[in-house]
Every structure is written in structure tokens, then in C-alpha cells.
Design a protein around this motif. Structure first.
Motif, PDB file in Angstrom:
ATOM      1  N   CYS A 103       0.838  -1.216   0.000  1.00  0.00           N
ATOM      2  CA  CYS A 103       0.000   0.000   0.000  1.00  0.00           C
ATOM      3  C   CYS A 103       0.859   1.247   0.000  1.00  0.00           C
ATOM      4  N   LEU A 104       1.952   1.186   0.823  1.00  0.00           N
ATOM      5  CA  LEU A 104       2.839   2.337   0.883  1.00  0.00           C
ATOM      6  C   LEU A 104       3.492   2.578  -0.467  1.00  0.00           C
ATOM      7  N   ALA A 105       3.893   1.474  -1.118  1.00  0.00           N
ATOM      8  CA  ALA A 105       4.559   1.609  -2.416  1.00  0.00           C
ATOM      9  C   ALA A 105       3.609   2.155  -3.472  1.00  0.00           C
ATOM     10  N   GLN A 106       2.313   1.908  -3.289  1.00  0.00           N
ATOM     11  CA  GLN A 106       1.347   2.348  -4.282  1.00  0.00           C
ATOM     12  C   GLN A 106       0.928   3.795  -4.092  1.00  0.00           C
ATOM     13  N   THR A 107       1.280   4.397  -2.978  1.00  0.00           N
ATOM     14  CA  THR A 107       0.946   5.804  -2.755  1.00  0.00           C
ATOM     15  C   THR A 107       1.834   6.685  -3.639  1.00  0.00           C
ATOM     16  N   PRO A 108       1.251   7.485  -4.495  1.00  0.00           N
ATOM     17  CA  PRO A 108       2.067   8.336  -5.373  1.00  0.00           C
ATOM     18  C   PRO A 108       2.958   9.288  -4.566  1.00  0.00           C
ATOM     19  N   GLU A 109       4.124   9.565  -5.106  1.00  0.00           N
ATOM     20  CA  GLU A 109       5.044  10.518  -4.489  1.00  0.00           C
ATOM     21  C   GLU A 109       4.868  11.880  -5.142  1.00  0.00           C
ATOM     22  N   PHE A 110       4.999  12.923  -4.352  1.00  0.00           N
ATOM     23  CA  PHE A 110       4.741  14.262  -4.878  1.00  0.00           C
ATOM     24  C   PHE A 110       5.714  14.622  -5.990  1.00  0.00           C
ATOM     25  N   ASN A 154      12.745  16.857  -4.418  1.00  0.00           N
ATOM     26  CA  ASN A 154      13.541  17.027  -5.636  1.00  0.00           C
ATOM     27  C   ASN A 154      13.137  18.379  -6.218  1.00  0.00           C
ATOM     28  N   LEU A 155      13.955  19.365  -5.981  1.00  0.00           N
ATOM     29  CA  LEU A 155      13.577  20.749  -6.267  1.00  0.00           C
ATOM     30  C   LEU A 155      13.958  21.217  -7.670  1.00  0.00           C
ATOM     31  N   LYS A 156      14.440  20.306  -8.512  1.00  0.00           N
ATOM     32  CA  LYS A 156      14.903  20.718  -9.833  1.00  0.00           C
ATOM     33  C   LYS A 156      13.798  21.391 -10.651  1.00  0.00           C
ATOM     34  N   LEU A 157      12.614  20.758 -10.733  1.00  0.00           N
ATOM     35  CA  LEU A 157      11.527  21.336 -11.520  1.00  0.00           C
ATOM     36  C   LEU A 157      11.097  22.685 -10.977  1.00  0.00           C
ATOM     37  N   GLU A 158      11.023  22.782  -9.650  1.00  0.00           N
ATOM     38  CA  GLU A 158      10.631  24.046  -9.039  1.00  0.00           C
ATOM     39  C   GLU A 158      11.633  25.156  -9.375  1.00  0.00           C
ATOM     40  N   LYS A 159      12.902  24.810  -9.303  1.00  0.00           N
ATOM     41  CA  LYS A 159      13.933  25.811  -9.604  1.00  0.00           C
ATOM     42  C   LYS A 159      13.875  26.229 -11.065  1.00  0.00           C
ATOM     43  N   ASP A 160      13.650  25.257 -11.956  1.00  0.00           N
ATOM     44  CA  ASP A 160      13.556  25.579 -13.393  1.00  0.00           C
ATOM     45  C   ASP A 160      12.383  26.528 -13.655  1.00  0.00           C
ATOM     46  N   ILE A 161      11.234  26.215 -13.058  1.00  0.00           N
ATOM     47  CA  ILE A 161      10.055  27.070 -13.237  1.00  0.00           C
ATOM     48  C   ILE A 161      10.296  28.448 -12.640  1.00  0.00           C
ATOM     49  N   GLN A 162      10.886  28.493 -11.448  1.00  0.00           N
ATOM     50  CA  GLN A 162      11.105  29.776 -10.788  1.00  0.00           C
ATOM     51  C   GLN A 162      12.078  30.642 -11.578  1.00  0.00           C
ATOM     52  N   LYS A 193       7.900  12.883  -7.694  1.00  0.00           N
ATOM     53  CA  LYS A 193       8.061  11.932  -8.792  1.00  0.00           C
ATOM     54  C   LYS A 193       6.800  11.824  -9.646  1.00  0.00           C
ATOM     55  N   ASP A 194       5.635  11.804  -9.015  1.00  0.00           N
ATOM     56  CA  ASP A 194       4.397  11.485  -9.723  1.00  0.00           C
ATOM     57  C   ASP A 194       3.442  12.660  -9.885  1.00  0.00           C
ATOM     58  N   VAL A 195       3.295  13.463  -8.837  1.00  0.00           N
ATOM     59  CA  VAL A 195       2.268  14.507  -8.827  1.00  0.00           C
ATOM     60  C   VAL A 195       2.756  15.809  -9.458  1.00  0.00           C
ATOM     61  N   ILE A 252       2.683  16.394 -13.293  1.00  0.00           N
ATOM     62  CA  ILE A 252       1.338  16.616 -13.831  1.00  0.00           C
ATOM     63  C   ILE A 252       0.904  18.058 -13.589  1.00  0.00           C
ATOM     64  N   ILE A 253       1.122  18.531 -12.379  1.00  0.00           N
ATOM     65  CA  ILE A 253       0.746  19.912 -12.012  1.00  0.00           C
ATOM     66  C   ILE A 253       1.504  20.908 -12.876  1.00  0.00           C
ATOM     67  N   HIS A 254       2.797  20.688 -13.043  1.00  0.00           N
ATOM     68  CA  HIS A 254       3.617  21.630 -13.814  1.00  0.00           C
ATOM     69  C   HIS A 254       3.225  21.645 -15.287  1.00  0.00           C
ATOM     70  N   ALA A 255       2.900  20.486 -15.835  1.00  0.00           N
ATOM     71  CA  ALA A 255       2.572  20.421 -17.260  1.00  0.00           C
ATOM     72  C   ALA A 255       1.198  20.993 -17.564  1.00  0.00           C
ATOM     73  N   ASN A 256       0.241  20.810 -16.659  1.00  0.00           N
ATOM     74  CA  ASN A 256      -1.147  21.136 -16.974  1.00  0.00           C
ATOM     75  C   ASN A 256      -1.706  22.355 -16.237  1.00  0.00           C
ATOM     76  N   CYS A 257      -1.083  22.749 -15.141  1.00  0.00           N
ATOM     77  CA  CYS A 257      -1.628  23.821 -14.301  1.00  0.00           C
ATOM     78  C   CYS A 257      -0.739  25.063 -14.231  1.00  0.00           C
ATOM     79  N   VAL A 258       0.567  24.834 -14.126  1.00  0.00           N
ATOM     80  CA  VAL A 258       1.495  25.941 -13.889  1.00  0.00           C
ATOM     81  C   VAL A 258       1.571  26.954 -15.033  1.00  0.00           C
ATOM     82  N   PRO A 259       1.293  26.579 -16.309  1.00  0.00           N
ATOM     83  CA  PRO A 259       1.306  27.630 -17.333  1.00  0.00           C
ATOM     84  C   PRO A 259       0.417  28.824 -16.998  1.00  0.00           C
TER      85      PRO A 259
END
Length: 442
Positions: free
Chosen positions: A18-25, A113-121, A27-29, A32-39
């Protein structure tokens, strides 16, 4: 004893699964947010708050679950059964499941993993939604002081430019310090090669609703030719072009930027302009734009004549033939105002075939888009483009700007309390092999 141990092992194993099946922010979430919401959900855009970081998303997680499960967000109004588009930002069932499962598990942060956040910022700090910093940023000379008197305004700004040389354009982006003030913006890029024509000795802006409107004629000398025409409406993002396509930024000229300011209740300053991104590779196919309907080709041919009376739901249509050689369509850009209810565009050929361009079954003025095709869409010579729009000028339309409803027309002046039936098409001349191309949008 052995039985209890056996049960304990099973429970431990089940818990790990169950723990393994819980999405990670991260890695997984977050992707999706950056591609579809952040624009839209980023500083400087029309959305009310950013969704760049873990904290941004976490503190609104319950709200996010509500709007994505109801499919209110992210907004995507095109009918994907009519035609599908490369920039579809709607969430798949898998995407929704990933986000809601993460929220239901308590929205754990997991390993950062702050790479995406830093790139967007970095892009936010650079004032762009594109993947890199602009090569050229052009702005109005001074910020425009918008009065909070609830009056809409059409203001045209002159932005002169002189570059070292011509440059191939990969992408272009309208920018503003506050897009919430703006109904829409259009820009025309005019080359001025004649060095005897001064780019700076004319008025910097013209309020098309005010006493200075006649000053517009000072700019006629700049408008002998036009290199490119584009714009911004709510919901749109960076305008990019596929590989080997684009247009050439002239060495010298002016940008005439028309900004339609929505009625405002508070005084505010608007500082607007363009970010332009160049590429070193050659442009083999020049991108062109054509505007059909209100404010463009065929405006007077809209049928029936565009008069929408109070308490009336009515449809209008336009037919325009492609009298030039075969072309390949890149984008479709439909536009209506607040009374719009449904928009459909298609083309018919001499052979009796129908080419489906775009269908918006439930028009929403607040969420518009430039719809990018996945492959070049053939519009052959002689094909007839059909544009159909239905409008609701009744009290049942919550977006109706008039209460009670009033007579509304389409005169091409683009006022938001009047209407438009417009389709912009971006295209290149057709070439052999276009049928096998799949666009790699930048």
C-alpha cells in the motif's frame, strides 16, 4: 503462535505494498501539475495563485481534489472527439487518480527534488513561461495608468526596435505585469527599412476611445508592410512553431500593440510587451496568419447579418473559400465574447470531404486557447471554411454583460459588451511529405 506470526507478516507485506502504491509528490504529482496547471498558475499570469512548489499545492490540496474530480480544472473546452490537439491540458483519468490518491494519503512530501521548481522559478524570474530566457524583450516606453472607472479601453502602443541583424523566430510571447487587467491583446510587427523614417518622433500610445484617437494616423508611415500578426487572449500561452518553421524578425521597425483593457474598479499600472526567442537554424517554411470573420476576411458576409436582439438565442455562420494554393494548418484560434454558447469550424472540399477544424461545444469566454494540431492539417485550394457560432443573449446566460439584455452586434470594434465570430488560422504552404509529419512543438 505461528498463526499470529503468519498474520503479522501478511499485514506487514500488505502495508508495504500500500505504501509503495501511494504516489510521491515530486516523482508522480508535480510533473502533472507543472505540465497542466502551472502555465496559468504562476506569477504574472491570469490565475489567482501559483502552484509551483510543494507548499503551493499542499495548502490547497482539498480544493485541488474538488476542482479536478469535477473537471472544472484545468480548463479545456475543445471537443476531443471532433479533433485532438497537441496542447491538450485536460487531465486523464490516470492523472486524476494519481493526484487524488496522493491527497487521500495525506499529501506526503516524500523525498524532495527541487529541480523542476527551480527551473520554473527561473522562468518566472526571467518573466517568461517558455523553456528558456528570451533573446529579446520589448516593452512599452512607460507603464500605462489605467483608471479604475469601470470603463473598458482600447489603447494602441508603439514599440520601436532596431537590431544588429534579422533573426529567425522560434517563439513569441505577450507579457504583462498584470494580465488580470486585460481582455485581450493583438500585435503587428511592421518592418521599416527606410532609415529616413524616424521611429521615435511620433506619439507613443493612442487611446482609441479618447480624444487622441486621431493621432493614430501618425503611424501610417510605419504600416507599409507587416511581417507578423499575433496576440493573446485569456487561457493562451507561448506561441511556438514546429522545427524548420517560423518567421524572420526584421532588423528595424515598430510593433503596434493593441491592448483591450477590461473595466477596472481600481487604478492600476499596466506594463506590457513581447518576449521573442530566436533560433540559429534556418527557417525553411514561413508561418502565416489569416483572420476570418469579425475584424477580418468575410466580416460583412456573416449570415444572417450579425444582430442579436434581447432575449434571443441565435446562430450565425460564415463561409470563406481558400483561393490560394494548398496549405497545412498549424493552429486554430477561435474567438467569441461573453454571449458565445457554441463554436464550430470545419472545411468542405470539392470532393465532398469534411475537414474538422475545431469544436467548442460549451464556449467559456474566460478560457480560450490557441489549439495546436498534432499533424499538419491539409486545407486544399478551393476548400470552403465554415464557421458557425451560437449566442445566448438571455438572462439565463450568467456571462451576459447586459442586465436586462440589450441588442448586441458584431462591428469589428472588439468591445467585450458586443460580439465577435472570429477564427484565426496559422499555416504554412503545403509540401510533399506533410502527411507523414508529426509536429514536435517546442
Amino acid at each position: 503462535m505461528l498463526f499470529r506470526l503468519y498474520i503479522s507478516l501478511i499485514l506487514m507485506m500488505f502495508g508495504k505494498v500500500c505504501l509503495a502504491q501511494t504516489p510521491e509528490f515530486y516523482k508522480d504529482v508535480q510533473p502533472i501539475i507543472h505540465a497542466n496547471c502551472v502555465p496559468c498558475h504562476r506569477t504574472g499570469e491570469a490565475a489567482p495563485f501559483p502552484l509551483i512548489t510543494f507548499d503551493d499545492v499542499n495548502k490547497r490540496s482539498k480544493f485541488i481534489k474538488q476542482v479536478i474530480t469535477s473537471r472544472y480544472m484545468p480548463p479545456w473546452k475543445a471537443d476531443n472527439h471532433y479533433n485532438s490537439f497537441a496542447n491538450d491540458r485536460s487531465l486523464s483519468e490516470k492523472d486524476i487518480k494519481t493526484i487524488t490518491s496522493w491527497i487521500d494519503a495525506g499529501a506526503p512530501k516524500n523525498k524532495p527534488n527541487l529541480k523542476l521548481e527551480k527551473d520554473i522559478q527561473e522562468r518566472v524570474d526571467a518573466g517568461t513561461a517558455y523553456k528558456r530566457k528570451p533573446d529579446l524583450s520589448l516593452r512599452m516606453k512607460d507603464g500605462f495608468q489605467l483608471k479604475g472607472d469601470r470603463e473598458e479601453r482600447f489603447v494602441m502602443f508603439k514599440i520601436p526596435f532596431e537590431l544588429g541583424q534579422e533573426a529567425n523566430v522560434e517563439a513569441i510571447e505577450f507579457t504583462s505585469n498584470n494580465k488580470k487587467l486585460i481582455h485581450h491583446a493583438n500585435f503587428a510587427i511592421h518592418p521599416v527599412e527606410d532609415m529616413s523614417i524616424d521611429l521615435n518622433n511620433t506619439i507613443d500610445f493612442v487611446d482609441l476611445n479618447g480624444p487622441s484617437a486621431d493621432k493614430y494616423y501618425e503611424w501610417v508611415k510605419y504600416k507599409k508592410s507587416m511581417t507578423y500578426y499575433g496576440g493573446w487572449i485569456p487561457g493562451t500561452t507561448v506561441e511556438t512553431y514546429p522545427a524548420d518553421m517560423g518567421w524572420v524578425m526584421p532588423k528595424r521597425g515598430v510593433i503596434l500593440l493593441t491592448v483591450h483593457f477590461a473595466p477596472a474598479s481600481l487604478d492600476a499600472e499596466s506594463l506590457d510587451g513581447l518576449n521573442i526567442f530566436f533560433k540559429q537554424t534556418p527557417i525553411k517554411r514561413k508561418v502565416k496568419v489569416i483572420s476570418l470573420g469579425s475584424g477580418g476576411i468575410g466580416e460583412k458576409d456573416i449570415s444572417p447579418p450579425f444582430m442579436l436582439f434581447a432575449d434571443e438565442v441565435k446562430s450565425f455562420r460564415l463561409r470563406v473559400a481558400n483561393n490560394q494554393p494548398d496549405v497545412s494548418l498549424l493552429y486554430a484560434w477561435p474567438h467569441m465574447h461573453q454571449l458565445g454558447k457554441e463554436f464550430k469550424a470545419y472545411a468542405t472540399t470539392a470532393a465532398g470531404d469534411t475537414i474538422q477544424l475545431v469544436h467548442i461545444p460549451s464556449w467559456d469566454f474566460r478560457w480560450q486557447e490557441i489549439y495546436k494540431y498534432k499533424k499538419p492539417l491539409l486545407l486544399p485550394k478551393g476548400a470552403v471554411v465554415h464557421i458557425e457560432g451560437t449566442y445566448d443573449n438571455t438572462t439565463a446566460n450568467a456571462m451576459n454583460p447586459h442586465n436586462p439584455p440589450e441588442l448586441v452586434m458584431s462591428t469589428g470594434n472588439m468591445r467585450s459588451d458586443q460580439e465577435m465570430l472570429t477564427l484565426l488560422l496559422m499555416y504554412v504552404e503545403r509540401e510533399v511529405g506533410d502527411d507523414s509529419i508529426v509536429f514536435k512543438w517546442n
